[in-house]
Design an enzyme around this catalytic site. Structure first.
Site, PDB file in Angstrom:
ATOM      1  N   GLY A 104       0.823  -1.208   0.000  1.00 20.33           N
ATOM      2  CA  GLY A 104       0.000   0.000   0.000  1.00 20.33           C
ATOM      3  C   GLY A 104       0.856   1.256   0.000  1.00 20.33           C
ATOM      4  N   SER A 105       0.417   2.273   0.721  1.00 19.74           N
ATOM      5  CA  SER A 105       0.995   3.608   0.578  1.00 19.74           C
ATOM      6  C   SER A 105       2.414   3.755   1.101  1.00 19.74           C
ATOM      7  CB  SER A 105       0.087   4.635   1.264  1.00 19.74           C
ATOM      8  OG  SER A 105      -1.145   4.739   0.568  1.00 19.74           O
ATOM      9  N   VAL A 106       2.905   2.832   1.921  1.00 18.97           N
ATOM     10  CA  VAL A 106       4.317   2.937   2.308  1.00 18.97           C
ATOM     11  C   VAL A 106       5.208   2.765   1.081  1.00 18.97           C
ATOM     12  CG1 VAL A 106       4.028   2.244   4.722  1.00 18.97           C
ATOM     13  CG2 VAL A 106       4.350   0.491   2.965  1.00 18.97           C
ATOM     14  N   ASN A 107       4.639   2.239   0.012  1.00 19.21           N
ATOM     15  CA  ASN A 107       5.381   2.036  -1.230  1.00 19.21           C
ATOM     16  C   ASN A 107       5.560   3.340  -2.018  1.00 19.21           C
ATOM     17  OD1 ASN A 107       6.538  -0.371  -2.492  1.00 19.21           O
ATOM     18  ND2 ASN A 107       5.307   0.192  -4.274  1.00 19.21           N
ATOM     19  N   LYS A 108       4.757   4.355  -1.697  1.00 22.05           N
ATOM     20  CA  LYS A 108       4.855   5.623  -2.421  1.00 22.05           C
ATOM     21  C   LYS A 108       6.220   6.283  -2.243  1.00 22.05           C
ATOM     22  CE  LYS A 108      -0.112   6.433  -2.136  1.00 22.05           C
ATOM     23  NZ  LYS A 108      -1.202   7.015  -1.343  1.00 22.05           N
TER      24      LYS A 108
END
Length: 568
Positions: free
Chosen positions: A286-290
């Protein structure tokens, strides 16, 4: 015609003398030529060989505190052929060992000459059995593995079986090193199974195993587990995982997945709890990948920190609608805003500007799709799209969908940023100590350059913005600037379809300008859903304890990045 009586007597005498001569000759052969053979046969029949277990090496935490050690114990066994009164003996042994009389009697009456009655009995209890002096009942010296802290780092340590063989975790990975080499002791026993005083005795001494010094800090591990368990229970979650590591050395200070188990009683535990999910399980981050999307854009120069994007609330890509968590109209956002407010649409626009090749190369440099090489049994490599990336693949990967990583891989991404752009291979072993007591330090971890230091400084500013004014405000620690990112990812069902169950995460480091520790928190299916709600508070608690335990000093704050959106 019958022979005269005298002739018959002479014939009988000759026959008797020949028979006696044969007996004498045979006795002479037995006592002279074959005496050694039969003496050896008799000795062999009386001989009993028992193994002498090697002292298994200890596992110590980074400060030298034992986390796994070996205690002296005994296996109680029976030789049914030597048992005189099975019922009486079974009753006496059962009372001492706390067993059922019928179970002991079954061992005493089984076919053969050997049957275990009870394994790994404490030495003092076993001595009570020996004091009974029961025929056919014997003791074998064995080692019993003991974990002084109980369920602290159990998935990392693993456990051994009743034969002292490592089954899971580091006990399995380093079994040849820890186990040593067993010896044996041969003695002569009487027909009653008792050792013959003055009889032959041959001893081959065992060679003890080496000890292993872990990078784990037992106190930090204990506290991290306590905070994780409380968070899982308070959020009514399915489980959770935590990783704490040093970004400069790769040392893992703490690693655990809840629910866990007590390795001292593994036989009564659910085997699903034995798995070290921080290393062996993957999830869509999820958003930790951004953060990696931002890294690819900045490193390549495709996007600058001051550049503005017109970000709508939703966006259609190849028939699929991308939307942000909070509905909004079109808003001007810098890359810092997109990361701080975790905009999926914004991340997809950044990925479009960056391009497939740069995105793929950056993910590969961070180690996606390959094990970290930490040296733990069953480490997963994660999953990356193998087909040429379409516009939809690029968009979804930009915000952490369609890609899978382990918690340790994701923690290593943030450790790389905290370490100025150099990836350091995580490790669990600091040193080994040989049977002679000599310590042998492990070589430094392997490293590779992933990003320029200037890129990581900009990323750190953006991650600090996340905590100060974005989705990660619950990770704030007074007096220390935290840099980190929240994540909330939908889960896939077995058929590959997304369902309304979520994995919440927060990964960050501190102090932002001089990072000393990285903490990754993943909560599986919390009712509170969001990483900023379920996981960020756990980061704060663990990081606060790490500050105290590791003696982390405050450092000057980094400046926040340019932003176009109003700060809340």
């Amino acid at each position: 015609m019958k022979r005269p009586p005298v002739q018959r007597l002479v014939a009988l005498l000759v026959a008797v003398m020949l028979a006696m001569a044969g007996i004498v000759i045979r006795l002479a052969v037995l006592q002279v030529r074959e005496s050694g053979t039969y003496a050896e046969l008799g000795s062999t029949q009386r001989a009993h060989t028992e193994p002498l277990p090697a002292l298994r090496g200890e596992m110590l935490d980074r400060s030298g505190v034992p986390m796994a050690l070996t205690l002296e114990a005994r296996d109680v066994y029976a030789n049914p052929s030597l048992v005189v009164d099975a019922s009486t003996e079974a009753d006496q042994v059962a009372r001492v060992l706390g067993l059922k009389q019928k179970d002991v009697r079954a061992a005493l009456t089984t076919q053969g000459t050997f049957a275990y009655i009870e394994r790994q009995v404490d030495a003092d209890v076993a001595q009570h059995v020996a004091d009974l002096h029961l025929p056919g009942i014997g003791l074998l010296p064995v080692a019993k593995r003991y974990y002084p802290a109980g369920p602290v780092a159990p998935q990392v340590l693993g456990f051994v079986n009743v034969d002292g063989v490592g089954i899971t975790g580091l006990e399995r990975q380093y079994d040849p090193l820890l186990a040593g080499s067993p010896g044996e002791r041969t003695v002569e026993l009487s027909a009653q199974g008792q050792e013959i005083a003055g009889g032959r005795q041959v001893v081959q001494d065992p060679q003890p195993g080496s000890s292993v010094v872990l990078t784990i800090d037992r106190d930090l591990q204990f506290q991290a587990q306590a905070y994780l368990r409380t968070a899982v229970e308070q959020n009514h979650a399915k489980g959770g995982t935590i990783v704490v590591l040093d970004p400069h050395t790769g040392d893992v200070y703490a690693m655990a997945s809840y629910p866990w188990f007590d390795p001292n009683a593994f036989a009564s535990s659910d085997s699903s709890r034995f798995v070290n999910r921080a290393v062996t399980d993957t999830w869509e981050p999820g958003s930790v990948n951004k953060t990696i999307t931002a890294a690819a854009a900045l490193e390549s120069g495709a996007v600058t920190p001051t550049q503005r994007f017109e970000v709508p609330g939703t966006r259609r890509v190849e028939g699929y609608t991308i939307h942000d968590a909070e509905p909004h109209g079109t808003e001007a956002m810098t890359l810092g805003d997109i990361i701080a407010h975790s905009s999926n649409v914004g991340a997809s626009l950044v990925a479009d500007r960056t391009g497939n090749q740069t995105m793929e190369q950056t993910f590969a440099r961070f180690g996606y799709g390959a094990p970290t090489g930490i040296g733990f049994p069953g480490e997963a490599a994660g999953l990356m799209p193998t087909e040429p990336w379409s516009a939809l693949t690029r968009a979804t990967v930009s915000f952490g969908a369609g890609v899978a990583v382990t918690p340790l891989q994701m923690a290593s991404v943030y450790a790389t940023i905290a370490n100025g752009g150099t990836w350091v291979q995580p490790r669990l072993i600091d040193a080994t100590i040989g049977p002679d007591g000599v310590r042998h330090d492990e070589p430094p971890s392997a490293t590779r350059r992933v990003l320029r230091p200037s890129t990581t400084r900009t990323l750190t500013q953006m991650l600090a913005y996340v905590v100060q004014d974005g989705t990660g405000i619950s990770a704030q620690i007074p007096g220390y600037q935290v840099a980190g990112k929240t994540g909330t990812a939908k889960k896939l069902d077995p058929s590959g379809h997304y369902v309304s169950r979520y994995v919440a995460s927060f990964i960050g480091f501190l102090p932002a300008s001089r990072p000393r520790v990285v903490v990754a928190v993943i909560i599986d299916e919390p009712r509170t859903v969001y990483g900023g709600v379920a996981a960020a508070p756990v980061f704060q608690e663990v990081a606060r304890y790490a500050i105290q335990r590791l003696g982390i000093e405050a450092a000057p704050a980094v400046s926040l990045p340019p932003h176009a959106m109003p700060v809340p």
